[in-house]
Scaffold this motif. Sequence first.
Motif, PDB file in Angstrom:
ATOM      1  N   ASP A  15     -82.768  22.922  23.819  1.00 50.13           N
ATOM      2  CA  ASP A  15     -82.095  22.927  22.501  1.00 50.13           C
ATOM      3  C   ASP A  15     -82.174  24.217  21.606  1.00 50.13           C
ATOM      4  O   ASP A  15     -83.596  24.724  21.745  1.00 50.13           O
ATOM      5  CB  ASP A  15     -82.658  21.454  21.574  1.00 50.13           C
ATOM      6  N   LEU A  16     -81.390  24.509  20.794  1.00 44.44           N
ATOM      7  CA  LEU A  16     -81.676  25.795  20.156  1.00 44.44           C
ATOM      8  C   LEU A  16     -80.912  25.599  18.718  1.00 44.44           C
ATOM      9  O   LEU A  16     -79.629  24.971  18.691  1.00 44.44           O
ATOM     10  CB  LEU A  16     -80.893  26.901  20.744  1.00 44.44           C
ATOM     11  N   ILE A  17     -81.547  25.406  17.628  1.00 48.21           N
ATOM     12  CA  ILE A  17     -81.060  25.196  16.283  1.00 48.21           C
ATOM     13  C   ILE A  17     -81.151  26.286  15.131  1.00 48.21           C
ATOM     14  O   ILE A  17     -82.133  27.117  15.200  1.00 48.21           O
ATOM     15  CB  ILE A  17     -81.978  23.812  15.731  1.00 48.21           C
ATOM     16  N   GLY A  18     -80.098  26.747  14.563  1.00 48.78           N
ATOM     17  CA  GLY A  18     -80.027  27.752  13.710  1.00 48.78           C
ATOM     18  C   GLY A  18     -80.265  27.125  12.249  1.00 48.78           C
ATOM     19  O   GLY A  18     -79.347  26.362  11.936  1.00 48.78           O
ATOM     20  N   TYR A  19     -81.104  27.568  11.566  1.00 53.38           N
ATOM     21  CA  TYR A  19     -81.470  27.067  10.166  1.00 53.38           C
ATOM     22  C   TYR A  19     -80.959  28.534   9.169  1.00 53.38           C
ATOM     23  O   TYR A  19     -81.497  29.450   9.463  1.00 53.38           O
ATOM     24  CB  TYR A  19     -82.731  26.946   9.662  1.00 53.38           C
ATOM     25  N   ASP A  20     -80.423  28.443   8.046  1.00 50.34           N
ATOM     26  CA  ASP A  20     -80.280  29.132   7.167  1.00 50.34           C
ATOM     27  C   ASP A  20     -80.025  28.620   5.880  1.00 50.34           C
ATOM     28  O   ASP A  20     -79.332  27.629   5.806  1.00 50.34           O
ATOM     29  CB  ASP A  20     -79.143  30.536   7.463  1.00 50.34           C
ATOM     30  N   VAL A  21     -80.320  29.489   4.955  1.00 47.42           N
ATOM     31  CA  VAL A  21     -79.807  28.976   3.580  1.00 47.42           C
ATOM     32  C   VAL A  21     -78.402  29.488   3.117  1.00 47.42           C
ATOM     33  O   VAL A  21     -77.594  28.819   2.174  1.00 47.42           O
ATOM     34  CB  VAL A  21     -80.774  29.243   2.330  1.00 47.42           C
ATOM     35  N   SER A  22     -77.844  30.351   3.842  1.00 47.35           N
ATOM     36  CA  SER A  22     -76.490  30.936   3.586  1.00 47.35           C
ATOM     37  C   SER A  22     -75.621  30.252   4.389  1.00 47.35           C
ATOM     38  O   SER A  22     -75.414  30.310   5.750  1.00 47.35           O
ATOM     39  CB  SER A  22     -76.700  32.569   3.886  1.00 47.35           C
ATOM     40  N   ILE A  23     -74.663  29.788   3.993  1.00 47.23           N
ATOM     41  CA  ILE A  23     -73.554  28.847   4.563  1.00 47.23           C
ATOM     42  C   ILE A  23     -72.475  29.962   5.095  1.00 47.23           C
ATOM     43  O   ILE A  23     -72.236  29.590   6.560  1.00 47.23           O
ATOM     44  CB  ILE A  23     -72.663  28.104   3.678  1.00 47.23           C
ATOM     45  N   GLU A  24     -72.553  31.231   4.958  1.00 43.13           N
ATOM     46  CA  GLU A  24     -71.810  32.427   5.421  1.00 43.13           C
ATOM     47  C   GLU A  24     -72.362  32.902   6.717  1.00 43.13           C
ATOM     48  O   GLU A  24     -71.679  32.944   7.618  1.00 43.13           O
ATOM     49  CB  GLU A  24     -71.594  33.617   4.321  1.00 43.13           C
ATOM     50  N   MET A  25     -73.723  32.868   6.713  1.00 46.54           N
ATOM     51  CA  MET A  25     -74.313  33.318   7.771  1.00 46.54           C
ATOM     52  C   MET A  25     -74.216  32.337   8.945  1.00 46.54           C
ATOM     53  O   MET A  25     -73.818  32.594  10.031  1.00 46.54           O
ATOM     54  CB  MET A  25     -75.955  33.752   7.693  1.00 46.54           C
ATOM     55  N   LEU A  26     -74.369  31.088   8.625  1.00 49.19           N
ATOM     56  CA  LEU A  26     -74.186  30.019   9.461  1.00 49.19           C
ATOM     57  C   LEU A  26     -72.764  29.672   9.866  1.00 49.19           C
ATOM     58  O   LEU A  26     -72.625  29.547  11.374  1.00 49.19           O
ATOM     59  CB  LEU A  26     -74.647  28.679   9.011  1.00 49.19           C
ATOM     60  N   GLN A  27     -71.862  30.269   9.257  1.00 53.52           N
ATOM     61  CA  GLN A  27     -70.439  30.206   9.762  1.00 53.52           C
ATOM     62  C   GLN A  27     -70.171  31.325  10.829  1.00 53.52           C
ATOM     63  O   GLN A  27     -69.554  31.135  11.831  1.00 53.52           O
ATOM     64  CB  GLN A  27     -69.522  30.555   8.476  1.00 53.52           C
ATOM     65  N   VAL A  28     -70.785  32.388  10.670  1.00 56.30           N
ATOM     66  CA  VAL A  28     -70.550  33.561  11.525  1.00 56.30           C
ATOM     67  C   VAL A  28     -71.415  33.064  12.972  1.00 56.30           C
ATOM     68  O   VAL A  28     -70.838  33.345  14.041  1.00 56.30           O
ATOM     69  CB  VAL A  28     -71.339  34.575  11.111  1.00 56.30           C
ATOM     70  N   LEU A  29     -72.569  32.472  12.833  1.00 54.76           N
ATOM     71  CA  LEU A  29     -73.217  32.000  14.033  1.00 54.76           C
ATOM     72  C   LEU A  29     -72.338  30.602  14.682  1.00 54.76           C
ATOM     73  O   LEU A  29     -72.104  30.986  15.949  1.00 54.76           O
ATOM     74  CB  LEU A  29     -74.666  31.275  13.370  1.00 54.76           C
ATOM     75  N   LYS A  30     -71.731  30.166  13.934  1.00 56.67           N
ATOM     76  CA  LYS A  30     -70.923  28.820  14.360  1.00 56.67           C
ATOM     77  C   LYS A  30     -69.665  29.562  15.118  1.00 56.67           C
ATOM     78  O   LYS A  30     -69.143  28.937  16.167  1.00 56.67           O
ATOM     79  CB  LYS A  30     -70.855  27.875  13.463  1.00 56.67           C
ATOM     80  N   GLN A  31     -69.318  30.613  14.626  1.00 50.96           N
ATOM     81  CA  GLN A  31     -67.915  31.122  15.149  1.00 50.96           C
ATOM     82  C   GLN A  31     -68.402  31.639  16.624  1.00 50.96           C
ATOM     83  O   GLN A  31     -67.579  31.569  17.572  1.00 50.96           O
ATOM     84  CB  GLN A  31     -67.360  32.195  14.521  1.00 50.96           C
ATOM     85  N   LYS A  32     -69.431  32.369  16.594  1.00 52.72           N
ATOM     86  CA  LYS A  32     -70.054  32.978  17.937  1.00 52.72           C
ATOM     87  C   LYS A  32     -70.418  31.714  19.000  1.00 52.72           C
ATOM     88  O   LYS A  32     -70.168  32.171  20.130  1.00 52.72           O
ATOM     89  CB  LYS A  32     -71.288  33.988  17.534  1.00 52.72           C
ATOM     90  N   PHE A  33     -70.948  30.708  18.426  1.00 57.03           N
ATOM     91  CA  PHE A  33     -71.340  29.831  19.515  1.00 57.03           C
ATOM     92  C   PHE A  33     -71.211  28.424  18.782  1.00 57.03           C
ATOM     93  O   PHE A  33     -71.923  27.644  18.298  1.00 57.03           O
ATOM     94  CB  PHE A  33     -72.845  29.986  19.559  1.00 57.03           C
ATOM     95  N   SER A  35     -70.558  25.611  20.010  1.00 59.17           N
ATOM     96  CA  SER A  35     -71.161  24.147  20.568  1.00 59.17           C
ATOM     97  C   SER A  35     -72.651  24.297  20.296  1.00 59.17           C
ATOM     98  O   SER A  35     -73.214  23.136  20.366  1.00 59.17           O
ATOM     99  CB  SER A  35     -71.202  24.491  21.995  1.00 59.17           C
ATOM    100  N   GLN A  36     -73.085  25.196  19.308  1.00 56.26           N
ATOM    101  CA  GLN A  36     -74.594  24.804  19.116  1.00 56.26           C
ATOM    102  C   GLN A  36     -74.815  24.364  17.603  1.00 56.26           C
ATOM    103  O   GLN A  36     -73.956  24.465  16.958  1.00 56.26           O
ATOM    104  CB  GLN A  36     -75.267  26.402  19.149  1.00 56.26           C
ATOM    105  N   ASN A  37     -75.865  23.661  17.532  1.00 59.24           N
ATOM    106  CA  ASN A  37     -76.363  23.033  16.137  1.00 59.24           C
ATOM    107  C   ASN A  37     -77.040  24.032  15.054  1.00 59.24           C
ATOM    108  O   ASN A  37     -77.594  24.827  15.200  1.00 59.24           O
ATOM    109  CB  ASN A  37     -77.520  22.305  16.645  1.00 59.24           C
ATOM    110  N   VAL A  38     -76.182  24.150  14.010  1.00 59.91           N
ATOM    111  CA  VAL A  38     -76.658  24.757  12.917  1.00 59.91           C
ATOM    112  C   VAL A  38     -76.728  24.026  11.691  1.00 59.91           C
ATOM    113  O   VAL A  38     -76.024  23.191  11.505  1.00 59.91           O
ATOM    114  CB  VAL A  38     -75.615  25.967  12.675  1.00 59.91           C
TER     115      VAL A  38
END
Length: 179
Positions: A15-33, A35-38
């Motif tokens: 499993d790989l989980i991305g945490y961040d306080v910035s919704i914008e950073m997490l949106q970029v992460l989610k666009q790249k990956f 299927s991953q959990n953010v």
Amino acid sequence: TGRHWKKMLDRQPADLIGYDVSIEMLQVLKQKFPSQNVIRLEGYGLQQADNTCDIILSTLAMAHIPDPAKALAEWTRVLKPGGDILITDYHPDALAKGGNRTFRYKDELVAVKNYVHSIDHITGIAKQLGLSVSRITGRKIDETVKAYYEKQNALTVFEKFKGVPIIYGVHLKKKNAAT
């Protein structure tokens, strides 16, 4: 934004989980990956059970955290015995000398708030939490990176910070239950 995620996913973690306080950073992460959990982080609490993570990787975040003791305590809580915490960030010496984190957004220069936490302070907190310091490393601004500053038309910044430590890494380890 997932800068290191491809390399991590290539190693096929459970499993790989991305945490961040910035919704914008997490949106970029989610666009790249997609299927991953953010997870958007609010406060210091991670949505993980105790002793469930093998590795916690914190990149360029520690100086954004007002209370590193709370963050490290939470990371230690979820880290398995024998697990690792890897922290990289801008060096506190560079931040103390006036270095800042800025980025352009819609033709506007945005500066992000920094908190200056010395490496000794961070490692002191870690030791109080029962973590051991496996390694500390760093990099200074020197001639090997001058071309980057030239390309950015920022030689005045290069000259101001030449010889100053710019980035550091700390590897912490949680003791095994038996030790």
